[in-house]
Design a protein around this motif. Structure first.
Motif, mmCIF file in Angstrom:
data_model
loop_
_atom_site.group_PDB
_atom_site.id
_atom_site.type_symbol
_atom_site.label_atom_id
_atom_site.label_comp_id
_atom_site.label_asym_id
_atom_site.label_seq_id
_atom_site.Cartn_x
_atom_site.Cartn_y
_atom_site.Cartn_z
ATOM 1 N N ARG A 5 0.837 -1.206 0.000
ATOM 2 C CA ARG A 5 0.000 0.000 0.000
ATOM 3 C C ARG A 5 0.866 1.248 0.000
ATOM 4 N N GLU A 6 1.963 1.215 0.764
ATOM 5 C CA GLU A 6 2.860 2.360 0.803
ATOM 6 C C GLU A 6 3.558 2.544 -0.536
ATOM 7 N N TRP A 8 2.448 1.714 -3.460
ATOM 8 C CA TRP A 8 1.454 2.189 -4.410
ATOM 9 C C TRP A 8 1.195 3.679 -4.221
ATOM 10 N N LEU A 9 1.034 4.096 -2.981
ATOM 11 C CA LEU A 9 0.700 5.488 -2.703
ATOM 12 C C LEU A 9 1.814 6.434 -3.136
ATOM 13 N N ILE A 10 3.026 6.132 -2.745
ATOM 14 C CA ILE A 10 4.127 7.046 -3.054
ATOM 15 C C ILE A 10 4.523 6.973 -4.529
ATOM 16 N N LEU A 12 2.365 6.918 -7.003
ATOM 17 C CA LEU A 12 1.428 7.686 -7.824
ATOM 18 C C LEU A 12 2.113 8.963 -8.305
ATOM 19 N N VAL A 15 1.288 12.340 -6.255
ATOM 20 C CA VAL A 15 1.276 12.361 -4.789
ATOM 21 C C VAL A 15 2.482 13.130 -4.262
ATOM 22 N N HIS A 71 10.685 6.775 -1.907
ATOM 23 C CA HIS A 71 10.219 6.006 -3.065
ATOM 24 C C HIS A 71 11.300 5.036 -3.531
#
Length: 174
Positions: A5-6, A8-10, A12, A15, A71
């Motif tokens: 999840r981390e 994926w989020l960073i 993007l 973001v 990242h």
């Protein structure tokens, strides 16, 4: 290893840009002394650590660089990619120069390094009880007092432990 999840989020595309712009807006509107107090209150940091953190957030490239590094870490820190020779764990060396002395000090409980990951690393790469002196010395702070971010409140006791490591290495070189 980072949670998916981390990652994926960073990962993007916008973001990181959004977070950088948010930090810029915040630091343009809020003076450093107020930002320091805010960091101190929200993160429960001592005043000096809060000031360093606030100054970093207000710096021209700090947030962008931190997000880039985070990242990159999530993409590259996955499995053990070092070979046995780098770890010094393949075998005792016949080389006239000793291998570099690797020392690892882990927190008893760390929100960045899972206990099972740490324990697996120690089992696979750490010095055992069977005379494997060429392997890295790895230990866990059993007091449970030191967090991953030890420099915020625990710099002195960690430095005292590391001082023992340095003295041991220097004594071995004499």
């Amino acid at each position: 290893m980072a949670d998916l999840r981390e990652q994926w989020l960073i990962a993007l595309p916008y973001v990181r840009l959004f977070v950088v712009l948010l930090a810029k807006a915040l630091t343009l509107l809020v003076p450093l002394n107020i930002l320091t107090s805010l960091v101190q209150f929200l993160l429960r940091f001592p005043r000096d650590a809060a000031h360093v953190t606030a100054s970093f957030v207000a710096s021209p490239q700090g947030v962008r660089q931190a997000l880039y590094m985070a990242h990159d870490e999530m993409l590259t820190i996955t499995t053990d990619k070092w070979d046995d020779e780098i770890w010094g764990a393949a075998h005792a060396t016949k080389h006239p120069h000793a291998r570099p002395a690797l020392r690892f000090l882990f927190a008893k409980s760390d929100h960045w390094v899972a206990n099972e990951t740490r324990n697996e690393l120690i089992r696979a790469r750490g010095r055992g009880l069977d005379g494997e002196e060429w392997k890295p010395k790895m230990e866990v702070d059993e007091t449970g007092e030191w967090p991953h971010g030890f420099c915020i409140r625990h710099g002195v006791p960690v430095a005292e432990r590391v001082k023992d490591y340095v003295e041991e290495i220097v004594e071995g070189d004499v």
